[in-house]
Write an enzyme that holds these catalytic residues in place. Structure first.
Site, PDB file in Angstrom:
ATOM      1  N   LYS A   4       0.864  -1.154  -0.019  1.00  0.00           N
ATOM      2  CA  LYS A   4       0.146  -0.051  -0.078  1.00  0.00           C
ATOM      3  C   LYS A   4       0.843   1.102   0.072  1.00  0.00           C
ATOM      4  O   LYS A   4       2.003   1.136   0.746  1.00  0.00           O
ATOM      5  CB  LYS A   4      -0.892  -0.003   1.333  1.00  0.00           C
ATOM      6  CG  LYS A   4      -1.980   0.960   1.444  1.00  0.00           C
ATOM      7  CD  LYS A   4      -2.872   0.567   2.500  1.00  0.00           C
ATOM      8  CE  LYS A   4      -3.967   1.595   2.538  1.00  0.00           C
ATOM      9  NZ  LYS A   4      -4.933   1.670   3.619  1.00  0.00           N
TER      10      LYS A   4
ATOM     11  N   SER B  60      -9.789   1.408   2.396  1.00  0.00           N
ATOM     12  CA  SER B  60      -8.943   2.313   1.796  1.00  0.00           C
ATOM     13  C   SER B  60      -7.858   1.142   1.123  1.00  0.00           C
ATOM     14  O   SER B  60      -7.178   1.801  -0.010  1.00  0.00           O
ATOM     15  CB  SER B  60      -8.229   3.287   2.595  1.00  0.00           C
ATOM     16  OG  SER B  60      -7.534   2.702   3.545  1.00  0.00           O
TER      17      SER B  60
ATOM     18  N   SER C 169      -9.977  -0.913   6.833  1.00  0.00           N
ATOM     19  CA  SER C 169      -9.341  -0.793   5.447  1.00  0.00           C
ATOM     20  C   SER C 169      -8.544  -1.839   5.083  1.00  0.00           C
ATOM     21  O   SER C 169      -8.390  -1.795   3.714  1.00  0.00           O
ATOM     22  CB  SER C 169      -8.347   0.482   5.403  1.00  0.00           C
ATOM     23  OG  SER C 169      -9.219   1.594   5.397  1.00  0.00           O
TER      24      SER C 169
HETATM   25  N1  GLN Z   1     -13.026   3.496   5.868  1.00  0.00           N
HETATM   26  C1  GLN Z   1     -12.904   3.989   7.077  1.00  0.00           C
HETATM   27  C2  GLN Z   1     -12.515   5.559   7.164  1.00  0.00           C
HETATM   28  O1  GLN Z   1     -12.672   6.019   6.007  1.00  0.00           O
HETATM   29  C3  GLN Z   1     -11.566   3.098   7.470  1.00  0.00           C
HETATM   30  C4  GLN Z   1     -10.166   3.617   6.862  1.00  0.00           C
HETATM   31  C5  GLN Z   1      -9.136   2.959   7.274  1.00  0.00           C
HETATM   32  O2  GLN Z   1      -9.328   1.875   7.966  1.00  0.00           O
HETATM   33  N2  GLN Z   1      -8.034   3.242   7.049  1.00  0.00           N
HETATM   34  O3  GLN Z   1     -12.150   6.072   7.973  1.00  0.00           O
END
Ligand code: GLN
Length: 447
Positions: free
Chosen positions: A52, A127, A151
């Site tokens: 990532k 994400s 994410s």
């Molecule tokens: N979708 C969640 C957010 O937007 C989690 C994101 C993540 O785990 N980095 O904060």
């Protein structure tokens, strides 16, 4: 052959931000030579892996899918990257994500949207959408993602792969660009549970460079891969099977529970009413920490800088206005508000108090159960564009995953079937702190 595969499908899937083809080929050659000489090549033996783009890689761009870091080349490796290198990985490149890991669909990337390999009209989740799509499309043997509120697990679920968020403190966050430091964890996205255990063996462990990494022993996770769940007690929180959960998802989870029962585990429903407050608590705490963590992007030290400005304040303002995307700005504003004098007690402090209650509720449940099972995501992959203009609807994608981060627990998502559109469904298995082994055991037996 993986580079060939990338050439075939990357146009359609768009998992990557940066592909390090040249370095990968040179590295693979070096590892071949080591093998020929009979030298130790670690656990990875040259396997092609991708990361990532919020994991710092020495000499390779690390953008967090943000314009503000579009040209940032870290002068050091994250601890997990160092560990993978010590085990002779071949790094294929850096993967797309929602900007600064804020989002659930990878549509918040400043560069492009990654597509779900099962249906190119749909999102891969987020994400870590690039990390999940790359594994699902065979564009890497395995990948690393980060999980602040789901994410790793939510994109794993939407792309039909395995994704694990380890216990908070299990994996060093040194070199992971911070989003919400008290929630962030790095973890693997893999094709199956065995690969997940192998990857965990490499990335886990205490690190003096991360004060929050836990000084606990790392077991050999592959020892947990036994085909046996006899006598295990599984708790199924009613709140995760009720409103907002798609019927087909619910049925697939129920079927998985019946299967585990037929193999000798026992499951029962229980109630954990406090999780109703998990989502608001998460968005207060995560945004507050993000507003503080992202203060460093000021156009002075590194990254994007605006072209025309009058004075220092103007430089800050323009750099940040031009460099951050809309979702990141939303979080910075929300977090700044929640932390400001006069509102701190009502929002941030209250959030921390509710966080403690959520953690206590899980501790209590784990007195009774070995693991807790829920859906990973309330729905399967949604259409690109469907939720992007409605942040609250997008935030609902995390309803099943955020409580785990708030409580600092480990959890995995594994595939558990398909809906009537042929889209993968994910099963979430949550464990006690530092008990990834029981999670892996249940996941392996189910798989
Ligand atoms: N979708 C969640 C957010 O937007 C989690 C994101 C993540 O785990 N980095 O904060």
């Amino acid at each position: 052959s993986v580079l060939e595969r990338i050439k075939q499908v990357e146009d359609k899937v768009k998992s990557y931000i940066t592909i390090t083809e040249q370095e990968a080929l040179e590295n693979a050659k070096k590892i071949d030579e080591k093998i020929a000489k009979g030298e130790d090549v670690g656990m990875l033996y040259g396997l092609p892996i991708a990361l990532k783009d919020n994991l710092c890689t020495n000499g390779i761009k690390t953008t967090c899918a943000s314009k503000i870091l579009y040209n940032f080349v870290p002068p050091y490796d994250a601890t997990v990257v160092k560990k993978l290198k010590e085990n002779n990985m071949t790094l294929l490149g850096k993967l797309n994500m929602d900007e600064f890991a804020m989002g659930s669909s990878t549509e918040n990337s400043a560069f492009h949207t990654t597509r779900n390999p099962w249906d190119l009209e749909r999102v891969p989740g987020g994400s870590s959408g690039g990390s999940a799509a790359a594994v699902a499309a065979d564009e890497a043997f395995f990948t690393l993602g980060s999980d602040t509120g789901g994410s790793i697990r939510q994109p794993a679920s939407l792309c039909g792969v395995v994704g694990m968020k380890p216990t908070y403190g299990r994996v060093s966050r040194f070199g992971l660009v911070a989003f919400a430091s008290s929630l962030d964890q790095i973890g693997p996205l893999t094709k199956d549970v065995e690969d997940c255990a192998l990857a965990m063996n490499i990335i886990c462990g205490h690190d003096p460079y991360d004060a929050t990494s836990a000084p606990v022993d790392v077991p050999d996770f592959t020892k947990a891969l036994v085909n046996d769940v006899k006598g295990l007690k599984i708790g199924v929180p009613r709140e995760y099977m009720e409103k907002g959960i798609n019927d087909e998802v619910k049925k697939a989870v129920e079927k998985a529970l019946e299967l585990l029962k037929s193999l000798g585990a026992d499951y029962e429903e229980f109630s954990i009413p406090i999780v109703e407050y998990a989502l608001p608590t998460y968005y207060i705490i995560a945004s507050s920490e993000a507003s503080s963590n992202l203060a460093r992007y000021d156009g002075i030290k590194y990254g994007y800088r605006t072209q025309n400005y009058e004075d220092l304040i103007d430089l800050y303002k323009k750099t940040r206005s031009e460099g951050f995307g809309p979702e990141v700005k939303r979080r910075i504003m929300l977090g700044t508000y929640a932390l400001s004098a006069g509102y701190y007690d009502a929002y941030y402090k209250k959030g921390l108090q509710v966080r403690t209650l959520i953690k206590q509720a899980f501790d209590e449940a784990f007195q009774k159960y070995d693991v807790i099972i829920t859906p990973t995501s309330p729905t399967t992959a949604f259409k690109i564009g469907e939720r992007i203009s409605n942040p609250l609807e997008m935030y609902m994608s995390d309803i099943c995953t955020v409580p785990v981060n708030i409580a600092g627990l480990p959890a995995i998502s594994i595939p558990c079937g398909f809906d009537s559109n042929g889209l993968p469904i994910g099963l979430q298995i949550i464990g006690k702190a530092f008990d990834e082994e029981t999670i892996l055991r249940v996941a392996y037996t189910y798989e």
